[in-house]
Design an enzyme around this catalytic site. Structure first.
Site, short mmCIF file in Angstrom:
data_model
loop_
_atom_site.label_atom_id
_atom_site.label_comp_id
_atom_site.label_asym_id
_atom_site.label_seq_id
_atom_site.Cartn_x
_atom_site.Cartn_y
_atom_site.Cartn_z
N SER A 1 55.81 45.36 9.49
CA SER A 1 55.63 44.53 10.69
C SER A 1 56.90 44.53 11.52
O SER A 1 58.01 44.65 10.98
CB SER A 1 55.30 43.10 10.30
OG SER A 1 56.45 42.45 9.78
N ASP A 2 56.75 44.35 12.82
CA ASP A 2 57.92 44.00 13.61
C ASP A 2 58.37 42.62 13.12
O ASP A 2 57.61 41.89 12.47
CB ASP A 2 57.58 43.99 15.11
CG ASP A 2 58.84 44.19 15.97
OD1 ASP A 2 59.96 43.95 15.46
OD2 ASP A 2 58.71 44.56 17.15
N TRP A 3 59.61 42.28 13.42
CA TRP A 3 60.21 41.09 12.82
C TRP A 3 59.55 39.80 13.32
O TRP A 3 59.74 39.39 14.44
CB TRP A 3 61.72 41.11 13.12
CG TRP A 3 62.53 41.82 12.07
CD1 TRP A 3 63.66 41.33 11.47
CD2 TRP A 3 62.32 43.12 11.47
NE1 TRP A 3 64.13 42.23 10.52
CE2 TRP A 3 63.33 43.33 10.50
CE3 TRP A 3 61.34 44.11 11.60
CZ2 TRP A 3 63.41 44.48 9.71
CZ3 TRP A 3 61.43 45.26 10.82
CH2 TRP A 3 62.45 45.43 9.90
N GLY A 4 58.73 39.22 12.45
CA GLY A 4 58.02 38.00 12.84
C GLY A 4 56.71 38.27 13.57
O GLY A 4 56.16 37.36 14.18
#
Ligand SMILES: *[C@@H]1O[C@H](CO)[C@@H](O)[C@H](O)[C@H]1NC(C)=O
Ligand SMILES: *[C@@H]1O[C@H](CO)[C@@H](O)[C@H](O)[C@H]1NC(C)=O
Ligand SMILES: *[C@@H]1O[C@H](CO)[C@@H](O)[C@H](O)[C@H]1NC(C)=O
Ligand SMILES: *[C@@H]1O[C@H](CO)[C@@H](O)[C@H](O)[C@H]1NC(C)=O
Ligand SMILES: *[C@@H]1O[C@H](CO)[C@@H](O)[C@H](O)[C@H]1NC(C)=O
Ligand SMILES: *[C@@H]1O[C@H](CO)[C@@H](O)[C@H](O)[C@H]1NC(C)=O
Length: 738
Positions: free
Chosen positions: A253-256
């Protein structure tokens, strides 16, 4: 002992010793499966989620939990797509948009490899790049992190960069999947695309990434067709886009970028969550932090059977298989930096210097190769020995003005996201930025090259009167201006995405004021993308160089072009039009909540739109001048199996050695629903004066097909195709049909 480390490492890198054994995916999966079989549930969970952004032990921008008893380290993920960030003694590489400007596959690949050698030297396993987000709108904040609006150029940029990165044994991470095309509202906007648009434009660079064997893909913050990209089964699932096209690595995932439950994300095809904890915008679903997603997170979901053991094993296997495939299980340097202390302080920073003379020289070469010469009025001034325009002649130029804050070094105390804007623009801001520690600004490089051969008068601000005064009565005036954008963050009133296409700090007015008093004005523009060139026809502006975001060797790379040591060969990776409307798309700034953005322009981006709507840009896609001239002749089109081979001859017809960047555009038969011309090939040809070379480009069956939604495949439309070969999309020199 500690002192020996950097010296030793330097030797290893410089001698190309960073060898590793590339395993087949089958061998890598066999090893991964065997390791997974020995793991406990907690150990598996530790591999599929980050240790947390708020975790004080974190070394990198993202880490996993080591399983020491099985020899699996904490896997280190670090930014970014233009070089190692959050550490010292690393090189600031040119932005990807400059790699695109080179129209050189050789340099795109070399850049990827050199960046990866520095990641490896610092012990980072995964380079969080390349970004391949299509520049749907020229003001898109992160456009410069990728390869521009053209899917073919972006696809080749992605392919070559990944091939280069992974050739150094470092994992590439193709991002951001999918349709992550503006900063405003990015945490929840929905990009809504038709199937054909998705395949031919936005997915295409990812398809090329799979073909380059990328070990990982990062899912994006935005929603796609209404569903969060990170739990969109149509994108990530067993029958989703990635897997159907043969992707063998893992999705992080992208961060968050994760929302909702662990079950939804894991079952939709997400293999790893980063950074692992809840960071306000999202995240923490695998950890199952109280109040986020389901209680117990992924572990609870596996225990309850909501996520199967087989699925968890598959997630872990994919992550470990990527690590085994690139031989990262053997001889990989330990993490020796501390992303939580980017200034290099603290006991965990071991001061390893990964810069090499080769990397620095490469950054300089790419800087020169990506500089686009947009205008050159080379004329001899009557009654004087001064020649106006470029290249400059060091023996004849006696007085020089250097004007504009963009010529000087920026104040580097502008935070970890590099939101510096008071000096030269070498890179945009945000997680795609890189080190400014070793930047050589234009003024320093000009001073050192010119030495005592001329007097230099400076006005290193954008003060209009100061600039004009410096420019009076000079043999040549070098005036600098810039425009910048980045990832989120309000900088000079621009919130990630630019507000408009104007040069910053009244740069356009500065250029005009200088030109008003100096009949040999050379304008240099550093920008993250298209800007207004309303002043370009001014008769006193004898030269214009569009230098993009060239990285730390910005000054030397420019001096090489200005004084002719490097014959320019950069090409625009986008069109430069006069009005924003000429691009046919818009950034959605204002919305009462996360907007739906319908990509109604479909295939018509940038030159494809302008051609279809009869809009003449000021400077067209693929355009760029040289100090020499080239002739094109002898087009031939032949069959080779199901492919077409296009060949033609290029001759250097001018007075100096140079490099041509021939381009192949395809015109589809009427009724195919394609734009008038689409890029399908480019090459790099070095030629001495009078020399010729035959260029061959191959069009695969897919290259002359269209995406057919009913059959979900590429299909060749019936009819006659036109082949256009030329020096830009509007400078076609040879035409044929098949
Ligand atoms: C690894 O395990 C998966 C099941 O998780 C299986 O589908 C795959 O065939 C195995 N691969 C090898 C090479 O053993
Ligand atoms: C997205 O929605 C469009 C319009 O409804 C549709 O054509 C397309 O197939 C959808 N794409 C995916 C991957 O679901
Ligand atoms: C940079 O590298 C040099 C050796 O080349 C070393 O002396 C210095 O400590 C390093 N600096 C940092 C901040 O890592
Ligand atoms: C330059 O000089 C020549 C002859 O000396 C003259 O014919 C020509 O008009 C001049 N050109 C300009 C631009 O002044
Ligand atoms: C060009 O520069 C000269 C000074 O060299 C100036 O006299 C002239 O007005 C300028 N031309 C324009 C169009 O500004
Ligand atoms: C986007 O397309 C959908 C489906 O056609 C439509 O309902 C919606 O109003 C459109 N949104 C915008 C902002 O145009």
């Amino acid at each position: 002992m500690q002192l020996a480390v950097p010296i030793l490492l330097f030797t290893i890198l410089a001698s190309g010793f960073a060898q590793f054994t590339l395993r087949s995916w089958d061998d890598a999966y066999a090893l991964a499966n065997a390791t997974v079989a020995k793991m406990t549930l907690d150990e598996k969970i530790g591999i599929v989620k980050g240790t947390g952004q708020l975790n004080g032990n974190r070394r990198c921008i993202g880490d996993t939990t080591a399983v020491t008893r099985l020899g699996v380290p904490s896997i280190c993920f670090n930014d970014g797509p233009a070089g190692m960030r959050l550490t010292r003694n690393v090189t600031g590489f040119p932005a990807a948009i400059n790699a695109a400007s080179t129209f050189s596959k050789r340099l795109m690949r070399a850049r990827g490899k050199a960046m990866a050698e520095e990641f490896r030297g610092k012990g980072a396993h995964v380079l969080l790049g390349p970004a391949m987000d299509i520049m749907r709108n020229p003001k898109a904040g992160r456009g410069w992190e990728s390869f521009g609006p053209d899917p073919y150029l972006s696809g080749e940029g992605a392919f070559e960069t990944i091939t280069g990165i992974q050739s150094a044994g470092v994992q590439a991470c193709a991002k951001h999947f999918l349709a992550n095309n503006q900063e405003h509202w990015r945490y929840g906007l929905s990009a809504n695309l038709h199937d054909r648009t998705m395949h031919e434009i936005y997915f295409y660079p990812f398809l090329r990434s799979i073909e380059a064997d990328a070990t990982s893909v990062m899912c994006a913050y935005n929603r796609f067709n209404g569903t969060s990209s990170c739990h969109h089964a149509g994108l990530l699932g067993p029958n989703g886009l990635l897997r159907k096209n043969g992707f063998k690595g893992y999705v992080v995932s992208d961060w968050g970028a994760t929302h909702d439950s662990a079950t939804e994300n894991a079952n939709a095809g997400l293999d790893m969550e980063q950074p692992g904890d809840f960071i306000l915008i999202g995240g923490g679903v695998f950890a199952g932090i109280l109040g986020i997603g389901e209680l117990g997170g992924l572990k609870g979901a596996v225990q309850s059977g909501a996520v199967s053991n087989a699925r968890l094993n598959e997630m872990v296997s994919r992550i470990l298989a990527a690590w085994y495939r690139l031989g990262q299980d053997s001889g990989y340097p330990a993490v020796n930096f501390d992303a939580q202390k980017p200034d290099g302080s603290g006991p965990r920073n071991l001061h390893v210097n990964v810069r090499t003379a080769e990397h620095i020289a490469l950054v300089r070469e790419i800087g020169s190769a990506s500089a686009v010469l947009l205008k050159n009025d080379r004329t001899t001034v009557n009654g004087s020995s001064i020649i106006r325009g470029l290249p400059l002649d060091k023996s004849k130029i006696k007085t020089i003005a250097v004007v504009g804050q963009d010529a000087k070094t920026p104040n580097k105390n502008c935070g970890d996201l590099n939101q510096c804007n008071d000096g030269t623009m070498s890179i945009g801001w945000g997680s795609g930025s890189n080190s400014l520690d070793f930047i050589v600004p234009p003024i320093d490089a000009i001073n050192s090259f010119v030495g005592s051969s001329a007097t230099i008068t400076t006005s290193l601000s954008n003060d209009l009167n100061g600039g004009e005064n410096a420019a009076r009565n000079k043999d040549v005036c070098l005036v600098f201006a810039n425009a910048m954008s980045g990832e989120l963050g309000l900088v000079v009133g621009n919130d990630g995405d630019r507000n408009d296409l104007a040069l910053w700090f009244k740069g356009g007015s500065l250029i005009e004021r200088v030109a008003g008093v100096c009949s040999n004005t050379i304008a240099i523009v550093h920008s993250v993308g298209p800007v207004s060139f309303s002043w370009s026809n001014h008769p006193n502006i004898t030269g214009i160089i569009y230098a993009g975001a060239p990285g730390e060797q910005t000054g030397p790379s420019l001096v090489d072009v200005l004084y002719g040591a490097y014959n320019p060969s950069g090409r625009l990776p986008f069109s430069i039009a006069d009005k924003e409307n000429d691009y046919g798309t818009a950034i959605v700034y204002l919305s009462g909540g996360f907007p739906d953005i319908n990509y109604t322009e479909e295939l018509l981006l940038d030159y494809r739109y302008m051609d279809a709507k009869n809009i003449t840009p000021r400077f067209e896609f693929g355009f760029g001048l040289s100090y020499t001239t080239f002739g094109y002749s002898g087009l031939s089109i032949t069959n080779s199996g199901s492919s077409k081979v296009i060949s033609f001859k290029i001759t250097n017809t001018g007075g100096v050695k140079g490099t041509e960047k021939p381009q192949l555009y395809l015109g589809y038969p009427g009724g195919a629903g394609e734009p008038p011309k689409v890029l399908r090939g480019f090459d790099e040809v070095d030629l001495n004066v009078g020399a010729s070379s035959t260029v061959r480009m191959t069009l695969s069956q897919r290259d002359f097909s269209i995406w057919d939604t009913p059959s979900q495949s590429y299909v060749r439309p019936p009819g006659t195709f036109s082949v256009y070969v030329g020096a830009s999309i509007r400078d076609i020199r040879l035409e044929g049909t098949f």
